[in-house]
Design a protein around this motif. Structure first.
Motif, PDB file in Angstrom:
ATOM      1  N   ASP A 103       0.837  -1.209   0.000  1.00  0.00           N
ATOM      2  CA  ASP A 103       0.000   0.000   0.000  1.00  0.00           C
ATOM      3  C   ASP A 103       0.870   1.257   0.000  1.00  0.00           C
ATOM      4  O   ASP A 103       0.657   2.173  -0.794  1.00  0.00           O
ATOM      5  CB  ASP A 103      -0.796   0.043   1.315  1.00  0.00           C
ATOM      6  N   ARG A 104       1.844   1.270   0.900  1.00  0.00           N
ATOM      7  CA  ARG A 104       2.725   2.453   1.002  1.00  0.00           C
ATOM      8  C   ARG A 104       3.512   2.642  -0.284  1.00  0.00           C
ATOM      9  O   ARG A 104       3.639   3.758  -0.789  1.00  0.00           O
ATOM     10  CB  ARG A 104       3.737   2.278   2.160  1.00  0.00           C
ATOM     11  N   ASP A 107       1.181   3.874  -3.092  1.00  0.00           N
ATOM     12  CA  ASP A 107       0.776   5.274  -2.889  1.00  0.00           C
ATOM     13  C   ASP A 107       1.935   6.221  -3.177  1.00  0.00           C
ATOM     14  O   ASP A 107       1.746   7.279  -3.781  1.00  0.00           O
ATOM     15  CB  ASP A 107       0.243   5.483  -1.467  1.00  0.00           C
ATOM     16  N   LEU A 110       2.385   6.507  -6.951  1.00  0.00           N
ATOM     17  CA  LEU A 110       1.350   7.342  -7.571  1.00  0.00           C
ATOM     18  C   LEU A 110       1.584   8.814  -7.250  1.00  0.00           C
ATOM     19  O   LEU A 110       1.426   9.684  -8.112  1.00  0.00           O
ATOM     20  CB  LEU A 110      -0.036   6.892  -7.105  1.00  0.00           C
ATOM     21  N   GLU A 111       2.000   9.046  -6.037  1.00  0.00           N
ATOM     22  CA  GLU A 111       2.318  10.416  -5.610  1.00  0.00           C
ATOM     23  C   GLU A 111       3.433  11.015  -6.486  1.00  0.00           C
ATOM     24  O   GLU A 111       3.426  12.199  -6.808  1.00  0.00           O
ATOM     25  CB  GLU A 111       2.769  10.322  -4.143  1.00  0.00           C
ATOM     26  N   LEU A 155      -5.424  -3.593  -3.938  1.00  0.00           N
ATOM     27  CA  LEU A 155      -4.736  -2.557  -4.734  1.00  0.00           C
ATOM     28  C   LEU A 155      -5.395  -2.275  -6.083  1.00  0.00           C
ATOM     29  O   LEU A 155      -4.968  -1.365  -6.802  1.00  0.00           O
ATOM     30  CB  LEU A 155      -3.270  -2.967  -4.976  1.00  0.00           C
ATOM     31  N   ARG A 158      -6.174   1.129  -7.406  1.00  0.00           N
ATOM     32  CA  ARG A 158      -5.105   2.041  -7.830  1.00  0.00           C
ATOM     33  C   ARG A 158      -4.237   1.489  -8.961  1.00  0.00           C
ATOM     34  O   ARG A 158      -3.411   2.220  -9.515  1.00  0.00           O
ATOM     35  CB  ARG A 158      -4.210   2.364  -6.619  1.00  0.00           C
TER      36      ARG A 158
END
Ligand code: FCB
Length: 442
Positions: A103-104, A107, A110-111, A155, A158
């Motif tokens: 998850d981290r 994210d 994507l960031e 996931l 995303r």
């Protein structure tokens, strides 16, 4: 404008890695044991007794690694998920801390504006499943599909595109037939049920992923096979090898049937592994993209050893990588043209999911720049000739744990000092960054 930029607008640039080769942290946050942890502990299995226990420490340093990717300007990052981090015994209870790591990671990608392209299986099978027979056991295919659903549920909001397996050919042959990779079994052709069960796992997982509206790819190590001469014996041996290395892994997925393996002495039902309906389960879900990992062609001659139906022979008069692998960029063009010819309309769009070379132990890696530039030229030639190729992920972002070679082969755009974990971008990193920027600006 140089050929290497002669790729369509929207062509995606990426880099690839795999969990066991970079993550380290093998005993952290509830990760279960994988076959590679076990294999590395076997004396003599990996050069100099190296292991992936720490690797690039990416598990902790991923923010720094993503900053490097962002600076490169990558569109996408291909990484693999460690099955034993998520399901420590391969099935049953999910490990929340393992899922939280991905998850981290996702994210943070994507960031940074980078599309995550995960591979669900890049060879690190949970040891508990290996204890029950690993990929020789049909059940593993069903456990794989369950694991794929766990990941898609977590996931899939995303990540639109998923790769099921990495290189089932290499995993089957090195891991189960020859014993030079984990799990270290040396079954020769009787290893092939492991190939079928991986493909079945792919089909079962693909169907669940596509039901959720996700796109599915499969990455294979493909090689253009060339006979050593025009003699009937060499040509027949090359055909037998092509069936084993390439078509065994591509025909069932794209055409819904296995190639004729009789020249290898392998029965049609692959020693009883193929049950009625299996090829439909593999083929019917469909494939949104074929991942092609290309390193070199293979030259094949008639057998001298009666135990095998072919001999693999050296390709003369070509440069070699630090690993000793032959450098034949035009092999990539021939491979892509051959796929188009063999599969026609059944061939989905292609993404090059690995291509690269190992170079000597130094950050000035001119040989990698030459390797990448010449292979991109060959790729552009294939695209110009009509092959639909959507992206290129170089192997690899970082120097990493190169399986049985340990830390001896350096494939990275970024140099890693394994004593300090310091990352130093190599000459090829700047070259690739400039290439991506130039292609985008065009
Ligand atoms: C491929 C593997 C990858 C890496 C490269 C050099 O076969 O998929 O993990 O080891 O070779």
């Amino acid at each position: 404008m140089p050929d290497r930029f002669d790729l369509p607008a929207g062509f995606r640039w990426g880099a690839a890695t795999a969990a066991y080769q970079i993550e380290g942290a093998v005993e952290e946050d509830g990760r279960g044991r994988s076959v590679w942890d076990t294999f590395c502990a076997r004396p003599g299995a990996v050069r100099d007794g190296h292991t992936g226990a720490v690797a690039c420490d990416h598990y902790h340093r991923y923010p720094e690694d993503i900053a490097l990717m962002k600076d490169l300007g990558l569109d996408g990052y291909r990484f693999s998920i460690a099955w034993p981090r998520v399901l420590p015994t391969g099935a049953g209870a999910v490990n929340p801390a393992g899922l939280a790591f991905y998850d981290r990671l996702v994210d943070a990608l994507l960031e940074a504006g980078i599309a995550p392209l995960p591979t669900l299986f890049h060879w690190d099978l949970p040891q508990a499943l290996e204890d029950d027979g690993g990929w020789l056991n049909r059940d593993t295919a069903y456990r794989f599909a369950e694991y794929a659903s766990v990941m898609a549920d977590r996931l899939g909001d995303r990540i639109p595109t998923w790769i099921t397996l990495n290189e089932p050919f290499v995993h089957t042959v090195f891991g189960y037939a020859m014993g030079i990779h984990a799990p270290g079994r040396a079954l020769m052709f009787e290893a092939l049920p492991a190939a079928h069960h991986q493909l079945l796992g792919h089909g079962l997982a693909a169907s669940l992923l596509r039901e959720r509206g996700l796109e599915v790819m499969l990455s294979n190590n493909l090689t253009p096979v060339e006979p050593a001469s025009d003699s009937a014996g060499d040509v027949a041996a090359a055909e037998a090898y092509d069936a084993l290395h390439n078509r065994l892994f591509t025909d069932p997925v794209l055409l819904g049937r296995y190639p004729d393996l009789s020249a290898l002495g392998v029965p049609d039902d692959i020693y009883g592994a193929v049950r009625p309906g299996d090829t439909d389960l593999i083929h019917a879900p469909g494939l949104d993209g074929l991942g092609v990992n290309y390193y070199n062609p293979t030259r094949v001659a008639a057998p001298t050893d009666p135990g095998l139906p072919f001999d693999l022979v050296d390709i003369p008069d070509v440069p070699r990588t630090a690993f000793g692998w032959p450098v034949v960029p035009d092999g990539l063009r021939r491979l892509l043209a051959g796929l188009r010819e063999s599969y026609g309309k059944a061939l989905p769009p292609i993404t090059i999911t690995e291509n690269g070379c190992s170079t000597p132990d130094a950050p000035d890696d001119q040989a990698r720049i030459t390797y990448l530039a010449t292979h991109l030229d060959a790729l552009a030639a294939a695209v110009t000739a009509g092959v639909d190729v959507r992206g290129y992920y170089t192997w690899s972002l970082l120097d990493n744990f190169e399986w049985a070679e340990g830390y001896h082969q350096r494939f990275g755009l970024v140099y890693v000092d394994f004593a300090t974990q310091k990352r130093t971008p190599k000459a090829s990193y700047a070259w690739y960054r400039d290439l991506i920027a130039a292609h985008r600006a065009y």
